[in-house]
Design a protein around this motif. Structure first.
Motif, PDB file in Angstrom:
ATOM      1  N   PRO A 107       8.029   8.977  -0.843  1.00 45.11           N
ATOM      2  CA  PRO A 107       6.689   8.486  -1.200  1.00 45.11           C
ATOM      3  C   PRO A 107       5.802   9.579  -1.786  1.00 45.11           C
ATOM      4  CG  PRO A 107       7.326   7.692   0.969  1.00 45.11           C
ATOM      5  CD  PRO A 107       8.343   8.709   0.566  1.00 45.11           C
ATOM      6  N   THR A 144      11.290  -0.157   0.578  1.00 46.61           N
ATOM      7  CA  THR A 144      10.275   0.875   0.827  1.00 46.61           C
ATOM      8  C   THR A 144      10.871   2.238   0.527  1.00 46.61           C
ATOM      9  OG1 THR A 144       8.766   1.828   2.465  1.00 46.61           O
ATOM     10  CG2 THR A 144      10.945   1.170   3.241  1.00 46.61           C
ATOM     11  N   ALA A 199       4.148   9.469  -5.492  1.00 49.40           N
ATOM     12  CA  ALA A 199       2.706   9.615  -5.698  1.00 49.40           C
ATOM     13  C   ALA A 199       2.405  10.721  -6.704  1.00 49.40           C
ATOM     14  CB  ALA A 199       2.019   9.914  -4.371  1.00 49.40           C
ATOM     15  N   MET A 254      -4.829   8.585  -1.491  1.00 52.30           N
ATOM     16  CA  MET A 254      -4.966   7.779  -2.706  1.00 52.30           C
ATOM     17  C   MET A 254      -4.196   8.441  -3.827  1.00 52.30           C
ATOM     18  SD  MET A 254      -8.414   6.711  -4.808  1.00 52.30           S
ATOM     19  CE  MET A 254      -9.002   5.774  -3.407  1.00 52.30           C
ATOM     20  N   THR A 255      -3.444   7.678  -4.588  1.00 57.45           N
ATOM     21  CA  THR A 255      -2.654   8.220  -5.686  1.00 57.45           C
ATOM     22  C   THR A 255      -3.454   8.208  -6.972  1.00 57.45           C
ATOM     23  OG1 THR A 255      -1.730   6.045  -6.099  1.00 57.45           O
ATOM     24  CG2 THR A 255      -0.472   7.519  -4.667  1.00 57.45           C
ATOM     25  N   THR A 283       9.277   4.812   2.341  1.00 59.40           N
ATOM     26  CA  THR A 283       8.793   5.497   3.536  1.00 59.40           C
ATOM     27  C   THR A 283       9.936   5.838   4.484  1.00 59.40           C
ATOM     28  OG1 THR A 283       6.680   4.337   3.387  1.00 59.40           O
ATOM     29  CG2 THR A 283       7.246   5.330   5.511  1.00 59.40           C
ATOM     30  N   ARG A 325      -2.013  11.619  -2.658  1.00 59.72           N
ATOM     31  CA  ARG A 325      -1.514  11.437  -1.296  1.00 59.72           C
ATOM     32  C   ARG A 325      -0.470  10.334  -1.302  1.00 59.72           C
ATOM     33  NH1 ARG A 325      -3.651  13.582   3.325  1.00 59.72           N
ATOM     34  NH2 ARG A 325      -1.539  13.047   4.011  1.00 59.72           N
ATOM     35  N   GLU A 326       0.593  10.546  -0.530  1.00 57.51           N
ATOM     36  CA  GLU A 326       1.588   9.502  -0.368  1.00 57.51           C
ATOM     37  C   GLU A 326       1.015   8.380   0.484  1.00 57.51           C
ATOM     38  OE1 GLU A 326       2.574  12.521   2.912  1.00 57.51           O
ATOM     39  OE2 GLU A 326       1.488  12.395   1.014  1.00 57.51           O
ATOM     40  N   GLU A 327       1.568   7.202   0.306  1.00 58.74           N
ATOM     41  CA  GLU A 327       1.113   6.048   1.074  1.00 58.74           C
ATOM     42  C   GLU A 327       2.305   5.449   1.821  1.00 58.74           C
ATOM     43  OE1 GLU A 327      -0.686   3.432  -1.732  1.00 58.74           O
ATOM     44  OE2 GLU A 327      -2.335   4.809  -2.182  1.00 58.74           O
ATOM     45  N   PRO A 328       2.253   5.460   3.179  1.00 58.17           N
ATOM     46  CA  PRO A 328       1.182   6.025   4.009  1.00 58.17           C
ATOM     47  C   PRO A 328       1.305   7.544   4.090  1.00 58.17           C
ATOM     48  CG  PRO A 328       2.937   5.230   5.404  1.00 58.17           C
ATOM     49  CD  PRO A 328       3.328   4.859   4.009  1.00 58.17           C
ATOM     50  N   PRO A 329       0.219   8.257   4.436  1.00 58.51           N
ATOM     51  CA  PRO A 329       0.307   9.704   4.636  1.00 58.51           C
ATOM     52  C   PRO A 329       1.373  10.042   5.677  1.00 58.51           C
ATOM     53  CG  PRO A 329      -1.979   9.020   4.543  1.00 58.51           C
ATOM     54  CD  PRO A 329      -1.168   7.762   4.581  1.00 58.51           C
TER      55      PRO A 329
END
Length: 302
Positions: free
Chosen positions: A91, A169, A95, A1-2, A171, A81-85
């Motif tokens: 990312p 994105t 974050a 979660m950011t 990612t 935390r970056e999304e997705p981890p």
């Protein structure tokens, strides 16, 4: 979660030894594949976890955001935390920047065992003198260490937004997509010490060996002890060693460690701080000198 964006805060923190206020983002969520998936930020060098060594280097930051799994750290930080981890450095950086309010941000990897406050100060000073987007440390071969750098926060945010819009994105995209768009100045690290990172077990072994090769064992031990004891105090090591020597020679050998302990206790009861330590050392040194002179003269009236 950011973290949620916050109102700008006061960046005139007395903890910061630098003229230019800054925040810090430490990236600590990589997979460490070359280490077999080990918890790289938690691996120790000279008794201190890699991440704690990096956090000490950026101790002057008004806000420090660590991007990665939560863990015990040597000082309080904010977590993201970056999304997705595991989505990669872009990312993760995005974050971390959500928790940044300063105009300048130091971006650091969590695997730099020899990064120091002096190096961070040099990066900030170089950025203060330039109109570009950032200053990155370079190793002796001229390779950029883009995760040992000071950047202008808005430049990072703008270019991350452009990359996300172009690719849909962040990612999985490499960091060079971002840094290649920035106007960067290079700060050479001629010894390769500050820019050295630990990607493999061999790197970790090399870092542990370098502690002794560079003749800094005592400094490393003092730094580790201060961190373990929760002490943020610069002390004159030579002054304390001189006091220990005088107590050992002028009184008795066991007096050395006992005297330095008493000096520390006296400084603490006097409120702590560098001046309290210096005053306690001065008084104990004067006592040791009087003791030695009395023993040498043998004259009760001396």
């Amino acid at each position: 979660m950011t973290p949620e964006p916050r109102e700008p805060r006061d960046h005139s923190s007395p903890r910061s030894p630098y003229q230019q206020p800054y925040d810090a983002v430490v990236l600590a969520g990589g997979a460490a594949r070359r280490l077999g998936g080990a918890d790289k930020p938690g691996l120790p060098v000279a008794g201190r976890a890699l991440i704690d060594r990096v956090l000490d280097a950026c101790a002057g930051a008004a806000t420090t955001v660590v991007v990665g799994p939560r863990r015990a750290t040597v000082r309080p930080v904010e977590w993201a935390r970056e999304e997705p981890p595991g989505g990669g450095p872009l990312p993760a950086l995005s974050a971390g920047l959500r928790g940044v309010t300063a105009d300048v941000v130091v971006v650091l990897a969590a695997d730099l065992p020899f990064l120091s406050r002096t190096t961070v100060a040099s990066l900030l000073a170089a950025l203060r003198e330039e109109d570009g987007d950032g200053v990155v440390l370079t190793d002796p071969e001229g390779r950029d260490q883009t995760l040992a750098a000071a950047y202008r926060t808005e430049a990072l945010r703008q270019h991350l937004a452009l990359i996300a819009a172009e690719h849909g994105t962040l990612t999985g995209l490499p960091l060079r997509l971002l840094t290649g768009e920035l106007a960067l100045r290079r700060l050479p690290d001629p010894t390769g010490r500050a820019s050295f990172d630990c990607d493999t077990w061999d790197d970790l072994s090399t870092a542990r060996a370098r502690i002794r090769e560079h003749g800094g064992v005592l400094d490393e031990w003092i730094a580790a002890a201060k961190a373990e004891l929760g002490i943020d105090l610069d002390v004159d090591i030579r002054l304390l060693l001189d006091l220990a020597r005088d107590a050992a020679h002028g009184v008795d050998r066991p007096a050395a460690p006992l005297t330095t302990f008493l000096v520390g206790y006296a400084a603490a009861t006097a409120g702590g701080g560098e001046q309290a330590v210096a005053e306690a050392v001065r008084r104990a040194s004067a006592l040791a000198e009087r003791w030695a002179k009395e023993a040498e003269s043998g004259d009760p009236g001396a």
